[in-house]
Design a protein around this motif. Sequence first.
Motif, PDB file in Angstrom:
ATOM      1  N   GLY A 112      30.044   0.280  56.074  1.00 22.83           N
ATOM      2  CA  GLY A 112      29.285   0.770  54.926  1.00 22.83           C
ATOM      3  C   GLY A 112      29.667   0.056  53.644  1.00 22.83           C
ATOM      4  N   GLY A 113      28.710  -0.043  52.736  1.00 22.05           N
ATOM      5  CA  GLY A 113      28.935  -0.747  51.481  1.00 22.05           C
ATOM      6  C   GLY A 113      29.019   0.195  50.301  1.00 22.05           C
ATOM      7  N   THR A 114      29.398  -0.370  49.156  1.00 16.50           N
ATOM      8  CA  THR A 114      29.565   0.432  47.944  1.00 16.50           C
ATOM      9  C   THR A 114      28.232   0.945  47.399  1.00 16.50           C
ATOM     10  OG1 THR A 114      29.562  -1.635  46.672  1.00 16.50           O
ATOM     11  CG2 THR A 114      31.691  -0.728  47.277  1.00 16.50           C
ATOM     12  N   LEU A 115      27.122   0.332  47.786  1.00 18.14           N
ATOM     13  CA  LEU A 115      25.822   0.836  47.340  1.00 18.14           C
ATOM     14  C   LEU A 115      25.568   2.255  47.832  1.00 18.14           C
ATOM     15  CD1 LEU A 115      23.402  -2.219  47.683  1.00 18.14           C
ATOM     16  CD2 LEU A 115      24.055  -1.042  45.589  1.00 18.14           C
ATOM     17  N   SER A 116      26.155   2.587  48.979  1.00 12.21           N
ATOM     18  CA  SER A 116      25.972   3.939  49.506  1.00 12.21           C
ATOM     19  C   SER A 116      26.555   4.978  48.552  1.00 12.21           C
ATOM     20  CB  SER A 116      26.630   4.065  50.885  1.00 12.21           C
ATOM     21  OG  SER A 116      28.030   3.863  50.798  1.00 12.21           O
ATOM     22  N   ASN A 117      27.638   4.630  47.855  1.00  7.80           N
ATOM     23  CA  ASN A 117      28.229   5.559  46.890  1.00  7.80           C
ATOM     24  C   ASN A 117      27.275   5.815  45.730  1.00  7.80           C
ATOM     25  OD1 ASN A 117      31.158   3.519  47.313  1.00  7.80           O
ATOM     26  ND2 ASN A 117      30.518   5.237  48.575  1.00  7.80           N
TER      27      ASN A 117
END
Length: 342
Positions: A112-117
């Motif tokens: 998972g990437g930081t965009l999910s946050n």
Amino acid sequence: MNVTDVYEGLNPTFSEGNASDVGGRGVRPLERSIDLALSCFTVVVLVITMVSLGCSMEVSKMKAHILKPKGIGIALLAQFFIMPLTAFSLSKVLQLSPIKAVTVLIAGCCPGGTLSNIFSLALKGDLNLSIVMTTVSSIAGLALMPLLLFIYSRGFPGLEKAVPYTGIIYSLIMTLLPCCVGIAINYYKPNYSPYVKKVGIGILIVSGVIIFALAYVSVGHLLWMIVTPDILTAAALLPAIGFALGYLLSYFCRFNPQCCRTISMETGCQNIQLCTTILKVSFDLEVIGPMFLFPLLYITTQCCEALLLALCFRCYDRRRPPPSDEPHLTIKSIQPEEVKQP
């Protein structure tokens, strides 16, 4: 045997004599200086991103979620089962060429990437759970990502030798170490965390502009080569399926809607910075060709779909009826009784 040799066997039109013509489509090799600069800035973006993520982590909240790992377990199942299987299925259904298939598989197997946050916050999800899941998936990816690529690449003739496992492990280590540095900064020097994140955002913006400029100079004239029906379909369906199945899986596991939205975003949003670094560090440009730009296309569709979901949720959240009057009754019930006059 290196990746170039493998791809030469997969694509008979590829040879050292026509390295600038992968598949007969005129891919120009980068000059060494531009290639080195592009690799360096790609690594810088990945490192800064993960340091900033680490600075957002709180050890106490990490412990709370780790002690109740049900959400993390479901998120890992969705991340490393749904997405790789979806990438493999799309590659088969769309009959992608070997180099396209390995690119889509790498994107699907990324953690998972930081965009999910960011999108979890936009959807009023559990931000702490989202950050913990991103960190845990990055750690688990060190073992699971090479394993999954080894398994799924065997479904394509000759592709099992073309997966750059060494480069992938190297890129994953570059992901974990900066994240640990960020966690340490936030734990021992929490006052420095806001400054580190602000400086990191500035460096990310500058480095991102430089990367896009260098990529455009090097292979910008080949951008039209990845805007094909099969690649567009893969780039659009991969995050959409991840969002949908991530939500359904968490829903059937009886999570509350807030956690369902969080796991949905964590499943569909891949670490595109890591994907870009792997493609850049592990493959020669003559081999990867215009597919080096696939992460750019993928992050565009990923953000558009997530923004659309966030917009739909916000509209629904505004239009849905307010909660029942129970809180008002509760407040009324605790009012002190009138004092009787003697």
